[in-house]
Design an enzyme around this catalytic site. Structure first.
Site, short mmCIF file in Angstrom:
data_model
loop_
_atom_site.label_atom_id
_atom_site.label_comp_id
_atom_site.label_asym_id
_atom_site.label_seq_id
_atom_site.Cartn_x
_atom_site.Cartn_y
_atom_site.Cartn_z
N LYS A 28 -2.65 -3.88 2.56
CA LYS A 28 -2.45 -2.43 2.57
C LYS A 28 -3.75 -1.68 2.79
CE LYS A 28 -1.02 -0.15 -1.17
NZ LYS A 28 -0.25 0.68 -2.14
N SER A 29 -4.81 -2.11 2.14
CA SER A 29 -6.10 -1.43 2.28
C SER A 29 -6.58 -1.44 3.73
CB SER A 29 -7.16 -2.10 1.40
OG SER A 29 -6.83 -1.99 0.03
N ASP A 327 -5.79 -3.71 -9.09
CA ASP A 327 -4.35 -3.57 -8.90
C ASP A 327 -3.55 -4.75 -9.43
OD1 ASP A 327 -4.40 -1.06 -7.68
OD2 ASP A 327 -4.77 -1.90 -5.70
#
Length: 449
Positions: A28-29, A327
Site C-alpha cells: 500500500k505504501s 501497523d
C-alpha cells in the site's frame, strides 16, 4: 458503520490447518507513492501490481483531480501521465481520501508548495484524526491550513505561492510526516532537510531517487538527516509494486497459531524499515523462514514460509523497532495471546492516533476474549495463555479500522469459540481479497450478524 455502506458483520471460527500459497496484494505504501510521484513526473509512469484497495483508488482519483491522467489497464496494471513538479491544477471538487491517513497526508505535502487551494475530507474515522502533525511543518513552507477544531478534516489548504525550503526535525517517528515534508520540498527552491531521530520506512526516499530527484541520507548525531534538492524534473518510471508486508502479516500470523498450518507468501517486500514484525515473530519462536531472497526495483524481496508454532514465547519488543512495524501491532497482539508469558510493546504512542486508537480497540477485544492486557499512553503488555487456551466467543468493535477487523478475524481461527467483528467493511480499504484469500487457505470466515 462501514465508510462504504451498511455494516458488514463477520465471524471467524476455528478451522483445520491453513495451507497453500497466499498471494497478498501489492504494497500500500509503495502504491500510494507510485501514483503521487507519477503525477509529479513529466511523461508516462507505468505501474504493475498496484494495490487496488479503496485507499489507493482514492489517491488515484485525487491525482486525476490535480490534472494527471490516471488509467487503469486492468489486472493491477496502471499508467500515470504526469504534469511535472509544480504542475498541479486546482481541483474543481473536494478531495475525498476516504479512510486513508497515508493518502491525505502525502497528498497534502505534494500540493503544499503549489499556488492552489484544496479542500480535503474523508470518512468518519479519517475526519476524527489530527492533521496538525502534517500541516504544522507544511506551514513552514508558506502553506496555510484551515480546518475543524483540533486540526481535523474537513480542511482547506492554500498552497504556498512563493515556497521556501525548510529544515525540519520530525518530533515523533512518522513516515507520513517525513514524506509529506519531502514531497512539499520538491517544489521549493534550494534544499529541504528532514531529520528523524528514529528511522521510519524509507519508500519515499528510495522512490524519489528512482524518479531522478537529488536526495541523500546521512546518519549524524542529530539522527537520520535527509537532504532533498528542490525543483527537479522527475523522470517517469516503471514500477513493479512488491507485495505488502502489512497485508502478509495476516496469513503469516494465522499460520503460526492454527495447528498444522503451512503457508507460503511469495514476493513480499522486506525493506528493513518495514520488516520488524517478522523479526519479532522469529524472536518469539515462530517457524518463519525467508526463501528465494532477492532485490526488485531497489527493494529487498523474499518468499515467506510460515508454519504452525505451538511453543511461542512472550518477549520484550524493542521500542526502537516500533516504526518498522507500527501497523502490525494489532495482529502481533493476537499472536502474543497464544504465546506463553508476557509480550511487552513499548514506544507505540503512534497507535493511539491511527484509524482508531488501536491499543484501546485491541485491548478491549482481547480482554473480552479472556486475555490479560495492560496498557499505558505509549505501551501495552499482553499476557499470553498459550496454544489452545484462548476462549474467544465475543463480538469486537472494529472502529472503522481495517487492521482491527482483520486481527480479530485471525484470532477467531484459533480460539475455543468463534470471534466476530461488528463491521468488516473497512477491510476493503487495504486488503479487498482478504476473505477470499484466507478462505482459500482453509479459514472459516462468514458474513452476517
Amino acid at each position: 458503520m462501514s465508510s462504504h455502506g451498511d455494516p458488514i458483520p463477520m465471524t471467524s471460527s476455528a478451522c483445520g490447518p491453513l495451507s497453500g500459497v497466499a498471494e497478498v496484494p501489492g504494497d500500500k505504501s509503495i502504491s500510494h507513492r507510485s501514483l503521487i510521484l507519477g503525477a509529479m513526473a513529466v511523461g508516462e509512469t507505468t505501474i504493475t501490481g498496484l494495490l487496488e484497495g479503496q485507499d489507493v483508488l482514492d489517491t488515484g482519483k485525487a491525482m486525476q483531480a490535480f490534472g494527471a491522467e490516471v488509467i487503469n489497464h486492468g489486472g493491477g496494471s496502471w499508467s500515470v501521465h504526469g504534469v511535472g513538479v509544480g504542475g498541479f491544477a486546482e481541483p474543481d471538487q473536494v478531495i475525498d481520501c476516504g479512510n486513508s491517513g497515508t493518502g491525505v497526508r502525502l497528498i497534502m505535502g505534494a500540493m503544499a508548495t503549489s499556488p492552489i487551494s484544496v479542500t480535503f475530507t474523508g470518512d468518519a474515522s479519517l475526519n476524527g484524526r489530527p492533521m496538525a502533525r502534517v500541516t504544522d511543518p507544511l506551514a513552514l513552507f508558506g502553506c496555510q491550513a484551515v480546518g475543524r477544531a483540533g486540526g481535523r478534516l474537513p480542511m482547506t489548504l492554500v498552497g504556498a505561492a512563493d515556497p521556501v525550503p525548510v529544515r525540519y526535525t520530525v518530533p515523533v517517528p512518522s513516515a507520513q510526516v517525513k514524506s509529506a515534508v519531502l514531497l512539499a520540498g520538491l517544489n521549493a527552491p534550494g534544499e529541504t532537510v528532514v531529520i528523524e531521530e528514529e528511522a521510519t520506512r524509507d519508500h519515499t526516499e528510495r522512490m524519489l531517487a528512482g524518479f531522478g530527484a537529488e536526495i541523500s541520507t546521512e546518519v549524524t548525531d542529530e539522527g537520520r538527516v535527509i537532504t532533498l534538492k528542490g525543483q527537479p524534473e522527475l523522470k517517469p518510471q516503471h514500477i513493479d509494486v512488491p507485495r505488502d508486508p502489512s497485508s502478509a502479516a495476516f496469513p503469516v500470523c494465522a499460520a503460526l497459531i492454527v495447528p498444522g498450518s503451512d503457508v507460503l507468501v511469495p514476493n513480499i517486500g522486506l525493506n528493513p524499515t518495514r520488516a520488524g514484525l517478522f523479526t519479532t515473530l522469529r524472536e518469539m519462536g515462530a517457524d518463519l523462514v525467508y526463501e528465494n531472497e532477492r532485490e526488485e526495483g531497489g527493494e529487498p524481496v523474499a518468499d515467506l514460509r510460515a508454519r504452525f508454532s505451538p511453543d511461542l514465547k512472550g518477549i520484550e519488543v524493542p521500542a526502537e523497532r516500533a516504526a518498522s512495524m507500527i501497523d502490525e501491532y494489532p495482529v502481533l497482539s493476537v499472536v502474543a495471546s497464544f504465546a506463553s508469558g508476557e509480550t511487552h510493546m513499548p514506544g507505540v504512542k503512534e497507535l493511539r492516533v491511527k484509524e482508531s486508537d488501536r491499543i484501546d480497540a485491541m485491548a478491549v477485544g482481547l480482554r473480552a476474549a479472556g486475555v490479560t492486557v495492560e496498557d499505558g499512553p505509549d505501551w501495552w503488555t499482553v499476557t499470553g495463555l498459550g496454544h489452545g487456551h484462548v476462549t474467544g466467543g465475543v463480538t469486537c468493535a472494529s472502529h472503522l479500522d481495517h487492521r482491527i477487523a482483520m486481527s480479530f478475524l485471525v484470532m477467531g481461527m484459533a480460539t475455543q469459540k468463534p470471534m466476530s467483528v461488528d463491521d468488516g467493511g473497512p477491510i476493503a480499504t487495504s486488503f479487498p481479497i482478504f476473505e477470499a484469500l484466507m478462505g482459500g487457505l482453509g479459514a472459516d470466515i462468514q458474513r452476517g450478524g
